[in-house]
Design a protein around this motif. Structure first.
Motif, short mmCIF file in Angstrom:
data_model
loop_
_atom_site.label_atom_id
_atom_site.label_comp_id
_atom_site.label_asym_id
_atom_site.label_seq_id
_atom_site.Cartn_x
_atom_site.Cartn_y
_atom_site.Cartn_z
N LEU A 9 0.84 -1.21 0.00
CA LEU A 9 0.00 0.00 0.00
C LEU A 9 0.87 1.25 0.00
N ARG A 10 1.94 1.23 0.76
CA ARG A 10 2.87 2.36 0.80
C ARG A 10 3.54 2.56 -0.56
N ALA A 11 3.86 1.45 -1.24
CA ALA A 11 4.48 1.55 -2.57
C ALA A 11 3.50 2.15 -3.58
N ARG A 12 2.24 1.74 -3.53
CA ARG A 12 1.23 2.34 -4.42
C ARG A 12 1.07 3.82 -4.14
N PHE A 13 1.08 4.18 -2.85
CA PHE A 13 0.97 5.59 -2.48
C PHE A 13 2.17 6.37 -3.05
N GLN A 14 3.35 5.81 -2.94
CA GLN A 14 4.55 6.49 -3.44
C GLN A 14 4.48 6.67 -4.96
N ARG A 15 3.95 5.68 -5.68
CA ARG A 15 3.79 5.83 -7.14
C ARG A 15 2.84 6.97 -7.47
N ALA A 26 -3.82 11.25 -3.22
CA ALA A 26 -3.34 9.85 -3.21
C ALA A 26 -3.99 9.08 -2.06
N ALA A 27 -4.13 9.72 -0.92
CA ALA A 27 -4.77 9.07 0.22
C ALA A 27 -6.24 8.78 -0.07
N ALA A 28 -6.92 9.70 -0.74
CA ALA A 28 -8.32 9.48 -1.08
C ALA A 28 -8.48 8.30 -2.03
N ARG A 29 -7.57 8.14 -2.99
CA ARG A 29 -7.64 7.01 -3.91
C ARG A 29 -7.45 5.68 -3.20
N LEU A 30 -6.63 5.68 -2.17
CA LEU A 30 -6.35 4.44 -1.44
C LEU A 30 -7.22 4.29 -0.19
N THR A 36 -2.84 10.78 7.18
CA THR A 36 -1.87 9.74 6.81
C THR A 36 -1.23 10.10 5.47
N GLY A 37 -2.02 10.58 4.53
CA GLY A 37 -1.47 10.99 3.24
C GLY A 37 -0.46 12.10 3.37
#
Length: 81
Positions: A9-15, A26-30, A36-37
């Motif tokens: 999840l952290r890797a997807r956020f970083q992308r 990015a936080a809203a998408r995940l 946290t975002g």
């Protein structure tokens, strides 16, 4: 204390951040909280990664820490304790 969120999840956020999204977007998408975002985005900007923080009490700071030497000596005398 709960476990840290998965590194996938952290890797997807970083992308998402590298693609140009804001931390909040990015936080809203995940489906993460905006706080946290923002925290993860700041960590990515400063360190380059969003690794989880170390959890738990530091080693050697418990109630028995001053007595470690005594216990080691006691065990050395009779290892079958």
């Amino acid at each position: 204390m709960s476990a840290p969120l998965p590194s996938a999840l952290r890797a997807r956020f970083q992308r998402y951040i590298e693609e140009g999204l804001s931390g909040r977007a990015a936080a809203a998408r995940l489906k993460l909280s905006p706080a946290t975002g923002a925290r993860w985005r700041h960590q990515i900007q400063t360190t380059g990664r969003a690794d989880p923080a170390v959890q738990g009490r530091p080693k050697g700071s418990g109630k028995l820490a001053p007595h470690v030497g005594f216990f080691e000596e006691l065990i050395a005398q009779d290892p079958d304790i």
